[in-house]
Motif scaffolding. Sequence first.
Motif, PDB file in Angstrom:
ATOM      1  N   TYR A   5     -44.022 -82.270  50.094  1.00 22.90           N
ATOM      2  CA  TYR A   5     -44.946 -83.060  49.313  1.00 22.90           C
ATOM      3  C   TYR A   5     -46.284 -81.967  49.209  1.00 22.90           C
ATOM      4  O   TYR A   5     -46.893 -81.764  49.947  1.00 22.90           O
ATOM      5  N   LEU A   6     -46.504 -81.349  48.089  1.00 25.94           N
ATOM      6  CA  LEU A   6     -47.373 -80.403  47.740  1.00 25.94           C
ATOM      7  C   LEU A   6     -48.566 -80.736  46.762  1.00 25.94           C
ATOM      8  O   LEU A   6     -48.280 -81.501  45.781  1.00 25.94           O
ATOM      9  N   GLN A   7     -49.796 -80.266  47.079  1.00 29.61           N
ATOM     10  CA  GLN A   7     -51.108 -80.860  46.146  1.00 29.61           C
ATOM     11  C   GLN A   7     -51.774 -79.508  45.987  1.00 29.61           C
ATOM     12  O   GLN A   7     -51.762 -78.642  46.755  1.00 29.61           O
ATOM     13  N   ARG A   8     -52.483 -79.833  44.619  1.00 33.10           N
ATOM     14  CA  ARG A   8     -53.173 -78.586  44.365  1.00 33.10           C
ATOM     15  C   ARG A   8     -54.532 -79.071  43.527  1.00 33.10           C
ATOM     16  O   ARG A   8     -54.415 -80.065  42.920  1.00 33.10           O
ATOM     17  N   HIS A   9     -55.583 -78.754  44.338  1.00 35.76           N
ATOM     18  CA  HIS A   9     -56.910 -79.289  43.773  1.00 35.76           C
ATOM     19  C   HIS A   9     -57.652 -78.095  43.516  1.00 35.76           C
ATOM     20  O   HIS A   9     -57.871 -77.122  43.974  1.00 35.76           O
ATOM     21  N   TYR A  14     -61.070 -79.540  37.298  1.00 36.47           N
ATOM     22  CA  TYR A  14     -60.664 -80.954  37.110  1.00 36.47           C
ATOM     23  C   TYR A  14     -59.106 -80.915  37.251  1.00 36.47           C
ATOM     24  O   TYR A  14     -58.511 -81.519  36.657  1.00 36.47           O
ATOM     25  N   VAL A  15     -58.501 -80.107  38.327  1.00 39.62           N
ATOM     26  CA  VAL A  15     -57.103 -80.074  38.296  1.00 39.62           C
ATOM     27  C   VAL A  15     -56.755 -80.643  39.678  1.00 39.62           C
ATOM     28  O   VAL A  15     -57.185 -80.377  40.794  1.00 39.62           O
ATOM     29  N   HIS A  16     -55.999 -81.645  39.640  1.00 40.02           N
ATOM     30  CA  HIS A  16     -55.423 -82.524  40.775  1.00 40.02           C
ATOM     31  C   HIS A  16     -53.931 -82.979  40.487  1.00 40.02           C
ATOM     32  O   HIS A  16     -53.697 -84.057  39.995  1.00 40.02           O
ATOM     33  N   ARG A  17     -53.224 -82.171  41.173  1.00 39.86           N
ATOM     34  CA  ARG A  17     -51.785 -82.315  40.719  1.00 39.86           C
ATOM     35  C   ARG A  17     -50.772 -82.413  42.444  1.00 39.86           C
ATOM     36  O   ARG A  17     -51.291 -81.928  43.287  1.00 39.86           O
ATOM     37  N   TYR A  18     -49.741 -82.758  41.942  1.00 37.78           N
ATOM     38  CA  TYR A  18     -48.906 -83.095  43.185  1.00 37.78           C
ATOM     39  C   TYR A  18     -47.488 -82.711  42.681  1.00 37.78           C
ATOM     40  O   TYR A  18     -47.225 -82.327  41.414  1.00 37.78           O
ATOM     41  N   TYR A  19     -46.532 -82.001  43.548  1.00 38.44           N
ATOM     42  CA  TYR A  19     -45.230 -81.648  43.544  1.00 38.44           C
ATOM     43  C   TYR A  19     -44.456 -82.088  44.589  1.00 38.44           C
ATOM     44  O   TYR A  19     -44.802 -81.870  45.913  1.00 38.44           O
ATOM     45  N   PHE A  31     -24.642 -82.066  46.123  1.00 43.21           N
ATOM     46  CA  PHE A  31     -26.234 -82.506  46.378  1.00 43.21           C
ATOM     47  C   PHE A  31     -27.076 -82.178  45.233  1.00 43.21           C
ATOM     48  O   PHE A  31     -26.897 -81.614  44.182  1.00 43.21           O
ATOM     49  N   VAL A  32     -28.099 -82.812  45.018  1.00 47.33           N
ATOM     50  CA  VAL A  32     -29.084 -83.091  44.005  1.00 47.33           C
ATOM     51  C   VAL A  32     -30.230 -82.730  44.359  1.00 47.33           C
ATOM     52  O   VAL A  32     -30.846 -83.467  45.472  1.00 47.33           O
ATOM     53  N   LEU A  33     -31.054 -81.595  43.818  1.00 49.04           N
ATOM     54  CA  LEU A  33     -32.391 -81.243  43.874  1.00 49.04           C
ATOM     55  C   LEU A  33     -33.214 -81.918  43.004  1.00 49.04           C
ATOM     56  O   LEU A  33     -33.025 -81.959  41.877  1.00 49.04           O
ATOM     57  N   ILE A  34     -34.366 -82.705  43.653  1.00 52.54           N
ATOM     58  CA  ILE A  34     -34.990 -83.512  42.704  1.00 52.54           C
ATOM     59  C   ILE A  34     -36.501 -83.182  42.914  1.00 52.54           C
ATOM     60  O   ILE A  34     -36.733 -82.885  43.895  1.00 52.54           O
ATOM     61  N   ARG A  35     -36.753 -82.797  41.644  1.00 55.79           N
ATOM     62  CA  ARG A  35     -38.466 -82.412  41.644  1.00 55.79           C
ATOM     63  C   ARG A  35     -39.087 -83.599  40.902  1.00 55.79           C
ATOM     64  O   ARG A  35     -38.911 -83.707  39.658  1.00 55.79           O
ATOM     65  N   GLU A  36     -40.266 -83.748  41.329  1.00 56.75           N
ATOM     66  CA  GLU A  36     -41.409 -84.558  40.693  1.00 56.75           C
ATOM     67  C   GLU A  36     -42.651 -84.196  40.823  1.00 56.75           C
ATOM     68  O   GLU A  36     -43.024 -83.556  41.861  1.00 56.75           O
ATOM     69  N   TRP A  37     -43.460 -84.170  39.645  1.00 59.30           N
ATOM     70  CA  TRP A  37     -44.762 -83.496  39.522  1.00 59.30           C
ATOM     71  C   TRP A  37     -45.575 -84.311  38.525  1.00 59.30           C
ATOM     72  O   TRP A  37     -45.110 -85.090  37.488  1.00 59.30           O
ATOM     73  N   TYR A  74     -50.773 -74.486  45.757  1.00 58.81           N
ATOM     74  CA  TYR A  74     -50.369 -75.755  46.239  1.00 58.81           C
ATOM     75  C   TYR A  74     -50.281 -75.554  47.816  1.00 58.81           C
ATOM     76  O   TYR A  74     -49.991 -74.620  48.206  1.00 58.81           O
ATOM     77  N   SER A  75     -50.737 -76.626  48.420  1.00 55.48           N
ATOM     78  CA  SER A  75     -50.528 -76.794  49.880  1.00 55.48           C
ATOM     79  C   SER A  75     -49.787 -78.099  50.434  1.00 55.48           C
ATOM     80  O   SER A  75     -49.783 -78.947  49.574  1.00 55.48           O
ATOM     81  N   GLN A  76     -49.480 -77.987  51.467  1.00 50.83           N
ATOM     82  CA  GLN A  76     -48.751 -79.022  52.031  1.00 50.83           C
ATOM     83  C   GLN A  76     -49.568 -80.293  52.350  1.00 50.83           C
ATOM     84  O   GLN A  76     -50.509 -80.016  52.934  1.00 50.83           O
ATOM     85  N   ARG A  77     -49.027 -81.315  52.032  1.00 48.55           N
ATOM     86  CA  ARG A  77     -49.716 -82.484  52.271  1.00 48.55           C
ATOM     87  C   ARG A  77     -48.797 -83.567  52.889  1.00 48.55           C
ATOM     88  O   ARG A  77     -47.632 -83.445  52.807  1.00 48.55           O
ATOM     89  N   THR A  78     -49.463 -84.570  53.470  1.00 46.00           N
ATOM     90  CA  THR A  78     -48.478 -85.804  53.981  1.00 46.00           C
ATOM     91  C   THR A  78     -48.481 -86.889  52.693  1.00 46.00           C
ATOM     92  O   THR A  78     -49.810 -87.301  52.397  1.00 46.00           O
TER      93      THR A  78
END
Length: 91
Positions: A5-9, A14-19, A31-37, A74-78
């Motif tokens: 779970y990655l985030q970029r700020h 004014y950019v606040h995104r997740y991946y 197997f299925v690779l799922i990407r959400e952003w 992007y950086s790793q987040r919980t």
Amino acid sequence: MKLGYLQRHDDAKYVHRYYYITIVPNLFGNFVLIREWGRIGSTGGQRKEDGFPNEIASLEVGLKIRIQKRKKGYSQRTNSTSKSVAFAIGF
């Protein structure tokens, strides 16, 4: 399997995104690779699913995507649904 779970700020832009990247088995043994952003705090977002014949192939692609996102800031987040993110291989 969660790959991250990655985030970029960037407050100046004014950019606040997740991946979010995860791998799940399907009913057919593949197997299925799922990407959400998307933008943090907004409803909706994007989702893409790619099928692979085995877990190794999906893991290789998922890790490459995670490395690309880390290079873009992007950086790793919980995330809010787990206390810690399990990474298959730490970078």
